[in-house]
Design a protein around this motif. Structure first.
Motif, PDB file in Angstrom:
ATOM      1  N   LEU A 120      -3.264 -20.320  -9.007  1.00  0.00           N
ATOM      2  CA  LEU A 120      -3.064 -19.258  -8.016  1.00  0.00           C
ATOM      3  C   LEU A 120      -3.050 -17.884  -8.683  1.00  0.00           C
ATOM      4  O   LEU A 120      -3.618 -16.911  -8.149  1.00  0.00           O
ATOM      5  CB  LEU A 120      -1.758 -19.497  -7.247  1.00  0.00           C
ATOM      6  CG  LEU A 120      -1.753 -20.675  -6.269  1.00  0.00           C
ATOM      7  CD1 LEU A 120      -0.340 -20.938  -5.758  1.00  0.00           C
ATOM      8  CD2 LEU A 120      -2.690 -20.397  -5.087  1.00  0.00           C
ATOM      9  N   ARG A 121      -2.369 -17.784  -9.842  1.00  0.00           N
ATOM     10  CA  ARG A 121      -2.336 -16.494 -10.548  1.00  0.00           C
ATOM     11  C   ARG A 121      -3.747 -16.076 -10.979  1.00  0.00           C
ATOM     12  O   ARG A 121      -4.110 -14.890 -10.915  1.00  0.00           O
ATOM     13  CB  ARG A 121      -1.417 -16.583 -11.773  1.00  0.00           C
ATOM     14  CG  ARG A 121       0.028 -16.933 -11.514  1.00  0.00           C
ATOM     15  CD  ARG A 121       0.790 -15.849 -10.746  1.00  0.00           C
ATOM     16  NE  ARG A 121       0.601 -15.950  -9.308  1.00  0.00           N
ATOM     17  CZ  ARG A 121       1.289 -16.795  -8.518  1.00  0.00           C
ATOM     18  NH1 ARG A 121       2.177 -17.614  -9.039  1.00  0.00           N
ATOM     19  NH2 ARG A 121       1.070 -16.814  -7.208  1.00  0.00           N
TER      20      ARG A 121
ATOM     21  N   GLU B 296      -5.643 -14.868  -7.986  1.00  0.00           N
ATOM     22  CA  GLU B 296      -5.214 -13.515  -7.624  1.00  0.00           C
ATOM     23  C   GLU B 296      -5.908 -12.478  -8.517  1.00  0.00           C
ATOM     24  O   GLU B 296      -6.331 -11.413  -8.044  1.00  0.00           O
ATOM     25  CB  GLU B 296      -3.692 -13.409  -7.762  1.00  0.00           C
ATOM     26  CG  GLU B 296      -2.933 -14.174  -6.682  1.00  0.00           C
ATOM     27  CD  GLU B 296      -1.450 -14.312  -7.002  1.00  0.00           C
ATOM     28  OE1 GLU B 296      -1.028 -13.831  -8.085  1.00  0.00           O
ATOM     29  OE2 GLU B 296      -0.716 -14.918  -6.193  1.00  0.00           O
TER      30      GLU B 296
ATOM     31  N   LEU C  39     -10.697 -16.402  -0.920  1.00  0.00           N
ATOM     32  CA  LEU C  39      -9.466 -16.123  -0.171  1.00  0.00           C
ATOM     33  C   LEU C  39      -9.051 -17.342   0.650  1.00  0.00           C
ATOM     34  O   LEU C  39      -7.864 -17.691   0.712  1.00  0.00           O
ATOM     35  CB  LEU C  39      -9.667 -14.908   0.737  1.00  0.00           C
ATOM     36  CG  LEU C  39      -8.439 -14.446   1.524  1.00  0.00           C
ATOM     37  CD1 LEU C  39      -7.308 -14.043   0.576  1.00  0.00           C
ATOM     38  CD2 LEU C  39      -8.803 -13.287   2.459  1.00  0.00           C
TER      39      LEU C  39
ATOM     40  N   TYR D 146      -7.726 -19.895  -1.663  1.00  0.00           N
ATOM     41  CA  TYR D 146      -6.415 -19.443  -2.139  1.00  0.00           C
ATOM     42  C   TYR D 146      -5.333 -19.732  -1.094  1.00  0.00           C
ATOM     43  O   TYR D 146      -4.247 -20.241  -1.433  1.00  0.00           O
ATOM     44  CB  TYR D 146      -6.469 -17.949  -2.449  1.00  0.00           C
ATOM     45  CG  TYR D 146      -5.138 -17.347  -2.848  1.00  0.00           C
ATOM     46  CD1 TYR D 146      -4.688 -17.423  -4.164  1.00  0.00           C
ATOM     47  CD2 TYR D 146      -4.335 -16.705  -1.895  1.00  0.00           C
ATOM     48  CE1 TYR D 146      -3.461 -16.873  -4.526  1.00  0.00           C
ATOM     49  CE2 TYR D 146      -3.110 -16.159  -2.249  1.00  0.00           C
ATOM     50  CZ  TYR D 146      -2.673 -16.250  -3.568  1.00  0.00           C
ATOM     51  OH  TYR D 146      -1.452 -15.710  -3.919  1.00  0.00           O
TER      52      TYR D 146
ATOM     53  N   GLN E  73      -2.160 -22.102  -1.634  1.00  0.00           N
ATOM     54  CA  GLN E  73      -0.836 -21.492  -1.537  1.00  0.00           C
ATOM     55  C   GLN E  73       0.025 -22.217  -0.497  1.00  0.00           C
ATOM     56  O   GLN E  73       1.226 -22.420  -0.704  1.00  0.00           O
ATOM     57  CB  GLN E  73      -0.954 -20.013  -1.184  1.00  0.00           C
ATOM     58  CG  GLN E  73       0.385 -19.271  -1.281  1.00  0.00           C
ATOM     59  CD  GLN E  73       0.251 -17.814  -0.954  1.00  0.00           C
ATOM     60  OE1 GLN E  73      -0.363 -17.458   0.044  1.00  0.00           O
ATOM     61  NE2 GLN E  73       0.828 -16.956  -1.794  1.00  0.00           N
TER      62      GLN E  73
END
Length: 646
Positions: free
Chosen positions: A101-102, A105, A124, A127, A131
């Protein structure tokens, strides 16, 4: 939903049959206890359920998607990593997802990606999906869960960066339990999970398992723990299993009822069989009654004969007697402190205690507070740093060591006792050992070859033969099966002397203790009553602290100058309420002590009415003097009560 099913399971070790025709179901949210004598096959059954041991016949059914976690008895966590790092390995999948996830981002902040709307929205969307899973899977709270489990298992004072390799065996066992709890399997299988846990940690584990979302299967000798946790009991006896609904106390009651009913049906059928056989024997040769006799014979042959209900295997049989009676004042401890030579910190300090004849004191407190150290200091194995220990007149101390270090591993069972009492003949020594379940060739075993339970029974046999009038016991129920614990309880309840003991077995404490001694490093407090009463008083204290904290918070919030007058009024009201609570608590304590004193006076009066007592001048005088002391104490308490109740 059935998570696991055992059907007609059989296990042999060589030619020896251990288990046969075992039936057991594990359903969602079940809390199951497996109980039985030492050696009955409880741990073997858990190993087969966990897949750590094969079975000879029968079937074990478990859906593939059902996860399972198993903690073997006294299993320590073996790792060179730190406490924290080892616990986080349970959540390695979440840590990996968090790194992904990092990275995503960082990718989304790339100007080149922002320029490509299609790729940006694809990333997105991916992601958001990851998440959402991270959140549902506990990604935002797993560190809090680790901290809760470590604190609950009494690692709150530890540096969690400590290497696990440097910890003690008991600490490693607790960490193995903690790591397993964090994995949250659908079926949690625990073999003696209460070993190495102090009472506070036991209470936390009970609360944790009560709220556990999966099923729990437990082998434990802690009856209080079983009563709090389980809703189903499977008894393993005579190689078979029998299911009971309810907790451990319900199981004991139902088992006794079932045995009485089965015995009644068996005896009734045996009586019917005897009558039929007598009728057949008398009438088979008579022409007029032969047909009826033949009919009875056929009826008898077709009868489904009941087996006589099986009783438990032999139980230990013993009692504790005293060679001579002690004085009323058995033990006085004043301002005692202890510390090891290489340490500046006291293990315990400012400890004072009074034991009167007939008292039964239970020492409770967290691991490391010095309970065993105190017992060893009293018997002289360790030397106090300061303070005094005064042993009363005619007091003879008998000590039970939880580690059985007083046993000589090179001796046989027979010589372990006989060498202590060489004037007794071998037959008498063998009889005593037989009462502790050492029979035949068992008495020739070396002590080193004995199991933990056998060493415990041998230590109890030696203790019984001392006939001491003050028993100092350090974890006497360790290694004993449930049946042996109950025999020990009965012996101690009937014991005419004084008892000071350490135990983590709260059921045992409830049965034996008349007072609870709570040890803390800086102070020691005594609570009249059993363990349940002690818990009640502790809960009252917690509630009182919460009220006082709320009042302090309310007081702190009132900071404006114009509210000063109302603040003063509030403080006065708070002080009055606090004093009123103290007054009511003291009244209740006085009333309870008066009731106990009145009961002792009535007991002595009843004894004085017995011919064998009132004809014994020395005994009569002693009881009369005791009653006078009790009356003086009651008068002083009544004066205090009247002043408080005015």
């Amino acid at each position: 939903m059935i998570l696991m099913q055992l059907n007609q399971l059989t296990k042999r070790f060589g030619a020896e049959l251990i288990l046969q025709n075992i039936k057991l179901d594990v359903q969602m949210n079940d809390r199951i206890a497996i109980v039985g004598r030492n050696g009955a096959g409880k741990s073997t059954l858990l190993k087969m359920m966990a897949g750590d041991m094969s079975h000879d016949s029968g079937d074990i059914f478990k859906p593939k998607d059902v996860s399972m976690g198993y903690l073997a008895q006294n299993t320590g966590l073996q790792s060179d990593d730190t406490i924290w790092n080892e616990m986080t390995k349970v959540f390695a999948h979440l840590q990996k997802l968090e790194r992904e996830l990092r990275q995503m981002e960082a990718d989304m902040a790339d100007p080149d990606l922002l320029a490509n709307a299609n790729k940006y929205h694809q990333l997105l969307s991916k992601y958001d999906e990851k998440q959402d899973y991270f959140k549902v899977a506990g990604g935002y709270q797993y560190e809090a869960e680790i901290k809760a489990v470590l604190n609950g298992l009494n690692f709150h004072d530890f540096d969690w960066n400590t290497s696990i390799a440097t910890l003690s065996g008991g600490q490693k066992t607790r960490l193995a339990l903690g790591k397993l709890l964090l994995t949250k399997p659908d079926i949690l299988i625990l073999d003696e999970p209460t070993n190495h846990l102090d009472i506070d940690t036991l209470s936390w584990l009970e609360s944790y398992l009560q709220g556990y979302e999966g099923a729990v299967v437990i082998v434990s000798h802690d009856r209080y723990f079983l009563d709090e946790i389980v809703n189903t009991v499977y008894e393993i006896a005579h190689q078979g299993s029998k299911k009971y609904h309810g907790n451990y106390s319900d199981y004991l009651k139902k088992k006794e009822e079932d045995y009485e009913l089965e015995l009644k049906h068996y005896e009734k059928q045996q009586s019917e069989i005897k009558q039929m056989e007598e009728f057949i024997q008398k009438n088979i040769v008579r022409a007029t009654t032969s047909k009826r006799a033949q009919s009875r014979r056929k009826q008898l042959e077709k009868m489904d004969k009941l087996d006589k209900p099986k009783t438990e295997q032999q139980s230990a049989k013993f009692s504790f007697q005293v060679a001579k009676k002690s004085g009323n004042d058995v033990l006085k401890i004043r301002d005692l402190a202890f510390r090891y030579d290489d340490q500046d910190r006291y293990v315990f300090d400012h400890l004072s205690l009074d034991l009167q004849r007939g008292d039964s004191f239970a020492l409770v407190g967290p691991n490391g507070v010095g309970k065993t150290t105190l017992l060893k200091t009293i018997i002289g194995d360790l030397k106090a740093a300061k303070g005094n220990i005064m042993v009363g007149t005619n007091v003879q101390i008998g000590y039970y060591d939880q580690e059985q270090t007083k046993l000589n591993s090179k001796k046989t069972v027979l010589n372990e006792l006989w060498d202590e009492y060489p004037l007794k003949n071998e037959k008498d020594i063998r009889t005593i050992l037989g009462n502790f379940l050492f029979t035949g060739e068992d008495v020739l075993k070396p002590v080193s070859a004995l199991s933990g339970g056998e060493k415990a029974r041998l230590s109890l046999a030696k203790l019984m033969m001392q006939e001491a009038n003050l028993l100092i016991l350090d974890e006497p129920t360790n290694h004993l099966d449930l049946d042996s614990k109950e025999v020990l309880e009965s012996a101690l309840v009937d014991y005419p002397g004084t008892i000071l003991f350490v135990s983590h077995d709260r059921y045992f404490i409830n049965k034996i203790a008349t007072q609870i001694v709570e040890m803390e490093p800086a102070e020691t407090r005594v609570f009249l009553g059993d363990y349940d009463y002690y818990l009640h008083k502790k809960q009252e204290e917690r509630e009182l602290r919460e009220i006082e904290e709320a009042e302090r918070a309310e007081q702190a919030a009132a900071t404006k100058p114009q509210e000063q007058e109302s603040k003063n009024s509030f403080q006065q009201d708070k002080a009055l309420k606090s004093e009123e609570r103290k007054r009511k608590r003291r009244i209740a304590e006085i009333e309870q002590e008066i009731e106990q004193l009145e009961a002792k006076v009535e007991e002595n009066d009843a004894l004085l009415c017995k011919p064998e007592v009132f004809q014994d001048h020395e005994k009569s005088l002693e009881l009369t003097e005791e009653n006078e002391q009790y009356q003086e104490r009651m008068e002083a308490l009544l004066e205090e009560w009247e002043a408080l109740d005015a």
